[in-house]
Write a protein that holds these residues in place. Structure first.
Motif, PDB file in Angstrom:
ATOM      1  N   ILE A  31     -74.479  -5.841   5.568  1.00  0.00           N
ATOM      2  CA  ILE A  31     -75.477  -5.271   4.652  1.00  0.00           C
ATOM      3  C   ILE A  31     -75.433  -5.917   3.271  1.00  0.00           C
ATOM      4  CG2 ILE A  31     -75.585  -3.081   5.881  1.00  0.00           C
ATOM      5  CD1 ILE A  31     -74.208  -1.780   3.453  1.00  0.00           C
ATOM      6  N   HIS A  34     -78.462  -7.994   2.848  1.00  0.00           N
ATOM      7  CA  HIS A  34     -79.751  -7.308   2.977  1.00  0.00           C
ATOM      8  C   HIS A  34     -79.921  -6.304   1.843  1.00  0.00           C
ATOM      9  CE1 HIS A  34     -80.349  -8.928   7.043  1.00  0.00           C
ATOM     10  NE2 HIS A  34     -79.041  -8.776   7.168  1.00  0.00           N
ATOM     11  N   GLY A  35     -81.163  -5.936   1.600  1.00  0.00           N
ATOM     12  CA  GLY A  35     -81.444  -4.937   0.569  1.00  0.00           C
ATOM     13  C   GLY A  35     -80.912  -5.369  -0.782  1.00  0.00           C
ATOM     14  N   ASN A  43     -77.705   1.464  -0.213  1.00  0.00           N
ATOM     15  CA  ASN A  43     -78.156   0.270   0.500  1.00  0.00           C
ATOM     16  C   ASN A  43     -78.021   0.460   2.009  1.00  0.00           C
ATOM     17  OD1 ASN A  43     -79.276  -2.378   0.501  1.00  0.00           O
ATOM     18  ND2 ASN A  43     -77.256  -3.203   0.939  1.00  0.00           N
ATOM     19  N   ARG A  46     -81.045   2.419   3.132  1.00  0.00           N
ATOM     20  CA  ARG A  46     -82.258   1.597   3.085  1.00  0.00           C
ATOM     21  C   ARG A  46     -82.241   0.497   4.141  1.00  0.00           C
ATOM     22  NH1 ARG A  46     -82.304   1.376  -3.390  1.00  0.00           N
ATOM     23  NH2 ARG A  46     -83.439   3.311  -3.738  1.00  0.00           N
ATOM     24  N   THR A  47     -81.075  -0.063   4.390  1.00  0.00           N
ATOM     25  CA  THR A  47     -80.968  -1.207   5.288  1.00  0.00           C
ATOM     26  C   THR A  47     -80.741  -0.799   6.741  1.00  0.00           C
ATOM     27  OG1 THR A  47     -80.016  -2.485   3.476  1.00  0.00           O
ATOM     28  CG2 THR A  47     -79.715  -3.370   5.677  1.00  0.00           C
TER      29      THR A  47
END
Length: 193
Positions: A31, A34-35, A43, A46-47
């Motif tokens: 992660i 990402h995000g 995060n 969201r991810t």
């Protein structure tokens, strides 16, 4: 010697990168790529989505709770909040994730879950009130930190007041990019409220 061992253990517990582990297991991703690139719960939500994000936040809270309990579990004469602080430092600067971790919110909450459960419960409620009003997770986290300082002032626990004040300052510092995005009106808002 036991105090040093406890501090190291608290840091190592905090260093367990819940977001990284859950990201790899749930989606096969890191992660941090990402995000927002952060290992923390926001995060992760969201991810990775709600289910995996919930596991991450639970893991991050548990790290703080377990580390704060260590003085009792190991029968070591050290204030539990100090052990909790080392877990927070481990979460933010995790040795197992190249010292790039979360923003200290959930793990700090876990410290309070063990040490001051009533504060933790009210803190969660206050967080969601701020989240409902502002739609910003980052701002809600910072405002909730300020609430914990005010609350701690009135319970007359000097250690608690010092620790939550320091943690709140640290949380706000860790959110400095979010503050800039809020000012520039580019900070993402939660969509489900």
């Amino acid at each position: 010697m036991l105090i040093a061992l406890l501090i190291i253990l608290a840091y190592l517990i905090g260093s367990i990168p819940s977001g990284l582990i859950v990201g790899k297991l749930a989606k096969g991703i890191d992660i941090r790529e990402h995000g927002s690139g952060n290992l923390g719960a926001t995060n992760a939500f969201r991810t990775l989505g709600v289910k995996a994000g919930s596991v991450v936040i639970a893991g991050d809270i548990l790290k703080g709770t377990l580390a704060t309990a260590l003085p009792f579990l190991m029968h070591v004469d050290i204030h539990p909040l100090l052990a909790g602080v080392f877990a927070v430092l481990g979460h933010v600067f995790p040795i197992f994730a190249k010292f790039k971790g979360g923003k200290a919110v959930a793990t700090s909450g876990g410290v309070l879950l063990f040490y001051a459960p009533l504060l933790f419960i009210t803190m969660v409620a206050v967080f969601f009130i701020f989240l409902y009003l502002t739609k910003f997770v980052s701002l809600s986290s910072m405002l909730t930190g300020i609430y914990t300082v005010i609350y701690s002032f009135f319970v007359h626990d000097t250690y608690l007041l010092i620790v939550v004040t320091l943690l709140t300052i640290f949380v706000i510092y860790r959110h400095r990019a979010n503050i800039k995005r809020i000012i520039n009106k580019t900070e993402p808002k939660v969509k489900w409220l």
